[in-house]
Design an enzyme around this catalytic site. Sequence first.
Site, short mmCIF file in Angstrom:
data_model
loop_
_atom_site.label_atom_id
_atom_site.label_comp_id
_atom_site.label_asym_id
_atom_site.label_seq_id
_atom_site.Cartn_x
_atom_site.Cartn_y
_atom_site.Cartn_z
N LYS A 1 0.77 -1.25 -0.13
CA LYS A 1 0.07 0.09 0.07
C LYS A 1 0.77 1.16 -0.09
O LYS A 1 1.97 1.13 0.49
CB LYS A 1 -0.80 -0.11 1.32
CG LYS A 1 -1.92 0.76 1.24
CD LYS A 1 -3.27 0.29 0.46
CE LYS A 1 -4.47 0.94 0.27
NZ LYS A 1 -5.55 0.23 -0.20
N ASP B 1 -7.08 4.50 -4.34
CA ASP B 1 -7.73 4.07 -3.01
C ASP B 1 -8.43 5.66 -2.89
O ASP B 1 -8.57 6.31 -3.81
CB ASP B 1 -6.75 3.99 -2.07
CG ASP B 1 -7.31 3.42 -0.65
OD1 ASP B 1 -7.83 2.17 -0.61
OD2 ASP B 1 -7.53 4.28 0.19
P1 NDP Z 1 -13.12 8.00 -2.88
O1 NDP Z 1 -11.92 8.78 -2.54
O2 NDP Z 1 -13.59 7.71 -4.17
O3 NDP Z 1 -14.13 8.36 -1.80
C1 NDP Z 1 -14.06 8.26 -0.43
C2 NDP Z 1 -15.40 8.72 0.29
O4 NDP Z 1 -15.30 8.48 1.65
C3 NDP Z 1 -15.75 10.05 0.01
O5 NDP Z 1 -17.18 10.33 -0.06
C4 NDP Z 1 -15.08 10.87 1.42
O6 NDP Z 1 -15.55 11.98 1.49
C5 NDP Z 1 -15.32 9.82 2.12
N1 NDP Z 1 -14.45 9.97 3.25
C6 NDP Z 1 -13.07 9.77 3.37
N2 NDP Z 1 -12.39 10.16 4.43
C7 NDP Z 1 -13.55 10.14 5.37
C8 NDP Z 1 -13.40 10.56 6.70
N3 NDP Z 1 -12.13 10.98 7.40
N4 NDP Z 1 -14.54 10.67 7.23
C9 NDP Z 1 -15.71 10.43 6.49
N5 NDP Z 1 -15.72 10.37 5.45
C10 NDP Z 1 -14.68 10.15 4.59
O7 NDP Z 1 -12.25 6.73 -2.27
P2 NDP Z 1 -12.88 4.94 -2.60
O8 NDP Z 1 -14.32 5.05 -2.65
O9 NDP Z 1 -12.13 4.43 -3.27
O10 NDP Z 1 -12.64 4.51 -1.22
C11 NDP Z 1 -13.42 4.25 -0.13
C12 NDP Z 1 -13.23 3.08 1.16
O11 NDP Z 1 -12.85 1.97 0.45
C13 NDP Z 1 -11.68 3.33 1.66
O12 NDP Z 1 -11.69 2.63 2.91
C14 NDP Z 1 -10.95 2.38 0.78
O13 NDP Z 1 -9.69 1.92 1.28
C15 NDP Z 1 -11.66 1.44 0.30
N6 NDP Z 1 -11.32 0.50 -0.67
C16 NDP Z 1 -11.52 1.21 -1.86
C17 NDP Z 1 -11.11 0.30 -3.20
C18 NDP Z 1 -10.89 0.79 -4.47
O14 NDP Z 1 -10.91 -0.01 -5.41
N7 NDP Z 1 -11.29 2.19 -4.75
C19 NDP Z 1 -11.04 -1.31 -3.08
C20 NDP Z 1 -11.03 -1.70 -1.56
C21 NDP Z 1 -11.58 -0.88 -0.59
P3 NDP Z 1 -14.97 13.37 1.46
O15 NDP Z 1 -15.17 13.80 0.04
O16 NDP Z 1 -15.45 14.34 2.26
O17 NDP Z 1 -13.50 13.20 1.66
O1 2IT Z 2 -7.84 -1.36 -0.58
C1 2IT Z 2 -8.07 -2.09 -1.95
O2 2IT Z 2 -8.03 -3.19 -1.77
C2 2IT Z 2 -7.82 -1.05 -2.60
N1 2IT Z 2 -7.47 0.21 -2.66
C3 2IT Z 2 -7.86 -1.63 -4.31
C4 2IT Z 2 -6.34 -2.02 -4.46
C5 2IT Z 2 -5.83 -2.37 -5.86
O3 2IT Z 2 -4.87 -2.79 -6.28
O4 2IT Z 2 -6.63 -2.54 -6.78
#
Ligand code: NDP
Ligand code: 2IT
Length: 448
Positions: A129, A169
């Site tokens: 990561k 992420d």
């Molecule tokens: P994005 O940046 O697309 O969206 C993040 C969302 O979460 C936004 O709505 C953001 O709001 C909110 N957020 C972030 N930080 C905080 C906080 N401290 N408190 C409240 N809301 C918060 O990210 P993703 O959708 O990609 O990721 C969301 C989660 O999913 C994370 O935990 C990530 O690690 C996990 N994840 C992502 C994957 C991927 O493929 N993208 C795969 C697996 C897991 P704001 O705009 O106000 O910051």
């Molecule tokens: O938390 C996760 O699994 C991710 N942000 C996706 C990682 C990836 O390599 O697609």
Amino acid sequence: MSFQNQYLAEVMDKVIARNPGEPEFHQAVQEVLESLEPVIAKHPEYITCGVIDSIVEPERIIKFRVPWVDDQGKVQINRGFRIQFNSAIGPYKGGLRFHPSVYEGIIKFLGFEQIFKNALTGLPIGGGKGGSDFDPKGKSDMEVMRFCQSFMTELAKYIGADTDVPAGDIGVGGREIGYLFGQYKRLRDEFTGVLTGKGLTYGGSLARTEATGYGLCYFADAMLRDHGSSFEGKTVVISGSGNVAIYAAEKAAVLGAKVVTMSDSNGYVYDPDGIDVALVKDIKEVRRARIKEYVVARPKAEYHEGCKGVWTVKCDIALPCATQNEIDEESAKILLANGVQAVAEGANMPSTPEAIHAFQKAGILFAPAKASNAGGVATSALEMSQNSMRYSWTFEEVDAKLHDIMVNIYHNASAAAKEYGMEGNLVAGANIAGFLKVAEAMKAHGVV
Ligand code: NDP
Ligand code: 2IT
């Protein structure tokens, strides 16, 4: 919880002493080690061959300065990180997070969890990561580009299609991956699958954008069906409004549920008629605006300040898709009092240990992130396969593989929990199934 096994207690103490001030990392390790109690009892050889001591220590930590120039001509300095945690079963794989809260402990917890998640996918990917305390919010596209180019100028020395393959992420989506890929290609003069989540015109996989959210729903659907239930007619609360939240909302609706909330770090919207996902996509993906804007176009919906309030909305199914520790014990108890039947984690470690305990004690269905959000990284691994073959599958082909992978993860985690005497405990099952695969590979490689 204290450990029954003295050796596991010592490993935990050492992790805390060696990684001071990193509570998120301690939390992630504690949960995995607790799950390993029955594994150690059955396989004491894992103590002598040192795999548990090794698995909690990253293979490599890279930490660097990221200088860039803002639109006013001022030099800005951020910190960059890449933690290459474990390469026993494949090249390091995992996302990059750009958020002001990023420090070494956040990247360590995410990298550590990624080891087990990636093993659960059944695909050959190790765990890693990275990220930065850079905040893309409010920055111009050119500022984001200059930052990404500077970040990659250093990171390029350590990654590669067979070494370490980053992805997105929080704060890293298609735009950032494009700038990072462009700079890598320029520096190395090679066109390889060094990043995933790429655009469709330059090697990205169809369905990668949708994969984490869709995969979460495929997992939750398998879990619900195994217990005689489904998404049909259910009310769903989703937190976040980013990549994971949007595509979870889209798929939950297709599966027959009504999604009534979305949130960001400022507040949440409640739409009694069901969230208009196309509108959320326009607000977040096109306009890069705040979720508050939703009520301008949907007057019957309400906006409430404060993101925690989202858990007070009555629902059957909760899908936390924002960030770590967003559901604490208090929120868990409110969800339970309101009759929640299932919680499936889209974000990484969104429930505190106390919240998980409350859900498990109440006997509701609980899907832990390592298992239920593995669809994103699984599809990243499918993107790597397509890049290696110099070929691309159709959306339907990738989506069908994603679906099978998620259903398999559910059954494998469920079977491992049963085998080790904790039937129904998917937290333990996912940790054990992921651990066993990596531990066997580490044992086979000797002391390395
Ligand atoms: P994005 O940046 O697309 O969206 C993040 C969302 O979460 C936004 O709505 C953001 O709001 C909110 N957020 C972030 N930080 C905080 C906080 N401290 N408190 C409240 N809301 C918060 O990210 P993703 O959708 O990609 O990721 C969301 C989660 O999913 C994370 O935990 C990530 O690690 C996990 N994840 C992502 C994957 C991927 O493929 N993208 C795969 C697996 C897991 P704001 O705009 O106000 O910051
Ligand atoms: O938390 C996760 O699994 C991710 N942000 C996706 C990682 C990836 O390599 O697609």
